[in-house]
Design an enzyme around this catalytic site. Structure first.
Site: not given
Ligand code: GLN
Length: 482
Positions: A148, A172, A73
């Protein structure tokens, strides 16, 4: 079978036995990226040459993860590789150091595959807040992948990565995993070092793996954990977590959190959730009803506390120290204003304003102080419930993946996406989302909460639950090639 069909554990076995080379494995993933990435947009940074280069070198090494392609990420710092956090503010930021968790998997021989798309500074539930365009859900590209960590979840679901690192501040990792039909594990707060994780809300942020199976999540977790002198909130778990063997749910007491499983949860999600519960019961679990009396206050408390911490953490983006600086300002104050005005997107600005307001002198006790009290009550709710049950469960999300654009102009509705996930972040307890089944062709997640620092037990139970449920569907754009 195509190499893309293997779990991490299977791929690792093939690599070890020399049946597959690290370069072949890397090429398989790069090929799938090439095929579907225009549609999915899971990545913000790719560098095929670097990947193949690392694969070649890893192939010669004997690290425990030698040759395993890894998606990261874009909120985790990677030395020499751009780390944007999905923000214009950091568009040109190239860190000079690497996050501890990334270092640990790389040291074991993992190979860089790419940095994944995300909501700006991890604020959001759909990946639509990325400054670089949304990721699309591999099951239906008209829908969001969640957020996210939407890029990480979509990459794993689409066969664009065997596993990916995500972060979870309010849900997330778990919410996008649920929307994409993969496994997402948020460890106990502090189990994985936050060093090198760009801070959103420091007392909530936690790194964890997104994988296709629970055993893969457990394997990767082994390489992520550890007390880190560079993160004073990191903790050593009692013993290195093991990859679960054939576990059983026989006699395991599972509490269904009533407040997170009834009203407010879509009927289609509830139906799949109930079928999953029946499967757990069929496997011997003793299912009962658990109470979380303060559940309804989790979203309000989270959306006071997380923005409060964010407003402090994001003060550092001032046009001087990192990344972007707006041109043409007359003086330093104007430079700050223009930089923050142009560098941050709307949601980030909303959070900063919310947080600054909640912390302001006249309101501090009424908002921040009150929310901290709620946080303690939620922790107590967990303690009480764990007195009666070994694990707690709920659906991971109240709905399946929603359409792109559907909630983006309605922040409060968007915030409700996290209604089932925020309790674990407020309490610091571990929680995992595993696929429970499909509703109208879209994945539904089953969330399992465990006791703090008992991550290994949670993973064991989740593995047994996964076996009992027997979900093995993959989205069409992966099914076509495996
Ligand atoms: N969706 C939640 C938020 O917007 C959680 C985000 C996260 O876990 N990083 O804050």
């Amino acid at each position: 079978m195509s190499l893309l069909g293997y779990s991490v554990l299977e791929a690792r076995e093939k690599l070890r036995q020399g049946e597959v080379s690290a370069v072949e494995l890397a090429e398989a993933y790069l090929g799938q990226i090439e095929r579907v990435e225009d549609e999915v947009n899971a990545y913000l940074h790719l560098d095929a040459e670097r990947t193949l280069d690392e694969a070649r070198r890893a192939g010669e090494g004997d690290g425990e993860l030698a040759g395993l392609p890894t998606a990261i990420k874009d909120v985790l710092c990677t030395r020499g590789i751009p780390t944007t956090c999905g923000s214009r503010m950091l568009e040109k930021f190239v860190p000079v150091y690497t996050a501890t968790c990334v270092d640990q998997v790389t040291a074991a021989g993992a190979v860089y595959l790419g940095k994944t798309n995300m909501d700006e500074f991890a604020m959001g539930s759909s990946t639509e807040n990325s400054a670089f365009g949304p990721t699309r859900n591999p099951w239906d590209t008209g829908r969001v992948p969640g957020g996210s960590s939407g890029g990480s979840a979509a990459a794993v679901a689409a066969g664009e990565a065997p596993w990916a690192l995500g972060t979870d501040t309010g849900g997330s990792i778990r919410q996008p995993a649920a929307f994409c039909g993969v496994v997402g594990f948020k460890p106990t707060y502090g189990a994985v070092s936050r060093y090198g994780l760009v801070a959103f809300a420091s007392s909530f942020d936690q790194v964890g793996p997104i994988t296709r199976t629970v055993r893969d999540a457990a394997l990767m977790f082994r390489f992520l954990v550890g007390k880190d002198p560079r993160d004073s909130t990191s903790v050593a778990l009692p013993g290195k977590p093991q990859v679960p063997g054939d576990g059983s749910l026989e006699g395991v007491r599972i509490g269904v959190v009533a407040e997170l499983s009834g009203e407010g949860i879509d009927a289609v999600v509830r139906r799949v959730f109930e079928e999953a519960l029946a499967a757990l019961e069929g496997a011997g679990a003793a299912i009962g009803e658990a109470a979380m009396p303060h559940a309804e206050y989790c979203i309000p408390a989270y959306y006071i506390l997380a923005p409060a911490e964010a407003s402090a953490n994001l003060a550092r983006y001032d046009g001087v120290r990192y990344g972007f600086r707006a041109e043409g300002a007359g003086d330093v104050i104007e430079m700050y204003e223009h930089t923050r005005g142009a560098g941050f997107g709307d949601e980030v600005k909303r959070r900063i304003m919310l947080g600054t307001y909640a912390l302001s002198a006249g309101y501090y006790e009424a908002y921040y102080g009150q929310a901290q009290k709620v946080r303690r009550l939620v922790r107590q709710d967990f303690e009480t419930a764990f007195g009666e049950f070994d694990f707690l469960v709920s659906p991971t999300t109240p709905t399946t993946a929603f359409a792109l654009g559907e909630k983006v102009d309605d922040p409060l509705t968007m915030y409700m996406s996290d209604v089932c996930t925020t309790p674990a972040n407020l309490a610091g307890t571990p929680a995992i989302s595993i696929p429970a089944g499909l509703a109208e062709g879209l994945p539904v997640g089953l969330q399992i909460f465990g006791r703090a620092c008992e991550d290994e037990k949670l993973l064991e139970a989740a593995h047994a639950a996964e076996q009992a449920i027997g979900f093995d569907a993959v989205p069409p754009l992966l099914a076509e090639v495996i």
